[in-house]
Design an enzyme around this catalytic site. Structure first.
Site, PDB file in Angstrom:
ATOM      1  N   ASN A  73      21.798  55.139  47.168  1.00  0.00           N
ATOM      2  CA  ASN A  73      21.044  55.095  48.450  1.00  0.00           C
ATOM      3  C   ASN A  73      21.502  53.968  49.501  1.00  0.00           C
ATOM      4  OD1 ASN A  73      19.703  57.413  47.984  1.00  0.00           O
ATOM      5  ND2 ASN A  73      17.949  56.124  47.014  1.00  0.00           N
ATOM      6  N   HIS A 126      18.153  56.413  39.534  1.00  0.00           N
ATOM      7  CA  HIS A 126      18.969  55.178  39.843  1.00  0.00           C
ATOM      8  C   HIS A 126      19.382  55.210  41.357  1.00  0.00           C
ATOM      9  CE1 HIS A 126      19.259  55.153  35.398  1.00  0.00           C
ATOM     10  NE2 HIS A 126      19.510  56.472  35.338  1.00  0.00           N
ATOM     11  N   CYS A 127      18.522  55.386  42.088  1.00  0.00           N
ATOM     12  CA  CYS A 127      18.948  55.411  43.630  1.00  0.00           C
ATOM     13  C   CYS A 127      20.025  56.307  43.965  1.00  0.00           C
ATOM     14  CB  CYS A 127      19.309  54.101  44.063  1.00  0.00           C
ATOM     15  SG  CYS A 127      17.728  52.964  43.892  1.00  0.00           S
ATOM     16  N   THR A 128      20.208  57.188  43.370  1.00  0.00           N
ATOM     17  CA  THR A 128      21.350  58.454  43.563  1.00  0.00           C
ATOM     18  C   THR A 128      20.657  59.742  43.537  1.00  0.00           C
ATOM     19  OG1 THR A 128      22.771  56.673  42.464  1.00  0.00           O
ATOM     20  CG2 THR A 128      23.985  58.784  43.213  1.00  0.00           C
TER      21      THR A 128
END
Ligand SMILES: Cc1ncc(COP(=O)(O)O)c(C=O)c1O
Length: 403
Positions: free
Chosen positions: A117, A359-361
């Site tokens: 992100n 995982h911020c993805t």
């Protein structure tokens, strides 16, 4: 690698928590005593302001910050320390570049479809504020970046390429030198998100010829809250700073400000001096071990864990399955269990700490219809016996809980 000796350098392993297994290194690593001591030196011995006051304590701070900058520059093969900017993390470093670069309406910014992100949201903001357009290079189902797809996407509208060097979910590394060359051949600038690469391999700015490179010290034995941006001086020297104010300017009048040259222009406000000084100690520690040894050690651990778990039907390893393509990362799911459940059970049954979720993805997972994964990530102090504990615990989970 002598992990017994290394572990003696990390206070946490000699504390009452010494029997825990920490496999969340892609998030943050532990710190050796030397890093903690170097950070504390600042508070004990010269807790003053650098770069402004001229008294002896301040001079000492300034000298230690210069020293840290030079050390980090050398570590990443950058001949000019002025091209090293201290930020609070990799996220801020990438925001600085994304928002400081001049974009024209309609310019295309190219990323991959599996960015963190921190290399995604700033560009979303710029689609709104500056009218840039986004384009995504698709990652094949093999999980391995395809240079031909990048070439196909590189039309003349692409003015900026921003890619993750080593992916935080799959652990795959792109062929950075080829990628930089392709971007430059097409007249685009390029930034690499090195958050998961710099801690695990030798990187060389001079050789890569990349325009901007960002990473975080807390993923490589350094204190929390220190990010590093490498930015080519000829490109960044006239960029507007993301954060502006005291310490970043040479002179201001009521209606105008003259920014200092790099790096100070991007470092307005007091720096995290203790963190930067601790970062220099982290670089010393990593240099003494050698990045090639670190890579080899992680590969051995990943090879073992993969070999033990890949044949179990109910375990799905995120592609690529071949551990030699995944550096220090082992991401997986267990059929019938959510990733947070897996992480919680591992912690509960044997004090094994991993990461779970998206995982911020998020776009990567949503586009593939997966609601996250469990991620195990290794570093220099992890041992084969910890991996054995992990494998055993995962097998117990599969036998007990999965469907
Ligand atoms: C690939 C990648 N990029 C960027 C970041 C953001 O790093 P930070 O939170 O230190 O800014 C991370 C953090 O996990 C990451 O893995």
């Amino acid at each position: 690698m002598d992990t017994d000796r290394i572990r003696r350098d990390f206070p946490i392993y000699s504390s009452r928590r010494g029997d825990l297994v920490y496999f969340d290194n892609a998030c943050q690593t532990f710190r050796p005593r030397k890093v903690i001591e170097a950070s504390n030196d600042y508070y004990f011995d010269f807790p003053a302001c650098g770069g402004r006051s001229i008294h002896r304590l301040a001079t000492q701070v300034s000298m230690r910050i210069d020293e840290a900058r030079e050390k980090i520059a050398r570590f990443i093969g950058c001949p000019n320390p002025n091209e090293i900017v201290f930020t609070k993390n990799c996220t801020e470093a990438m925001n600085l570049v994304a928002k400081g670069t001049t974009h024209r309406k309609g310019d295309v910014v190219l990323t991959s479809d599996m960015e963190h992100n921190s290399n995604h949201v700033p560009w979303i903001q710029l689609t709104r504020s500056m009218g840039i357009k986004r384009r995504f290079v698709t990652t094949p189902s093999s999980g391995i970046f395809d240079v031909e797809l990048l070439k196909d996407a590189m039309t003349k509208e692409v003015k900026f390429v921003s890619l993750v060097h080593t992916n935080n979910v799959t652990g795959t590394t792109i062929p950075a030198k080829d990628v930089v060359e392709i971007a430059h051949d097409n007249g685009a600038l390029i930034m690499l998100d090195g958050a998961q690469a710099a801690p695990h391999m030798k990187i060389d700015m001079n050789d890569l010829d990349v325009d901007f490179y960002a990473f975080s010290m807390h993923k490589m034995l350094g204190p929390s809250g220190v990010g590093v941006l490498f930015a080519k001086e000829e490109l960044a020297k006239n960029m507007d700073p993301l954060i502006s104010g005291g310490g970043g300017v040479s002179l201001t009048e009521y209606d105008k400000a003259t920014y200092l040259p790099m790096p100070e222009r991007f470092e307005a406000g007091l720096l995290n001096y203790s963190g930067v000084i601790g970062s220099a100690a982290a670089i010393d520690y990593l240099s003494a071990i050698g990045m090639d040894s670190i890579r080899e050690h992680e590969a051995n651990l990943n090879y073992y864990v993969t070999k033990e778990l890949k044949e179990i039907d109910l375990i799905h390893i995120l592609e690529p399955v071949d551990p030699s393509r995944r550096g220090s990362i082992f991401s997986f799911n267990i059929k019938g269990l959510g990733s947070h459940d897996v992480a919680m059970i591992l912690d509960e049954v044997d004090k094994i700490m991993i990461r779970s979720g998206m995982h911020c993805t998020h776009p990567f997972f949503i586009s593939r219809g997966i609601d996250g994964c469990a991620r195990t990530s290794f570093y220099i102090y992890n041992t084969m016996s910890e991996c054995e504990r992990f494998v055993k615990a995962v097998k117990v989970i599969v036998d007990t809980f999965s469907v």
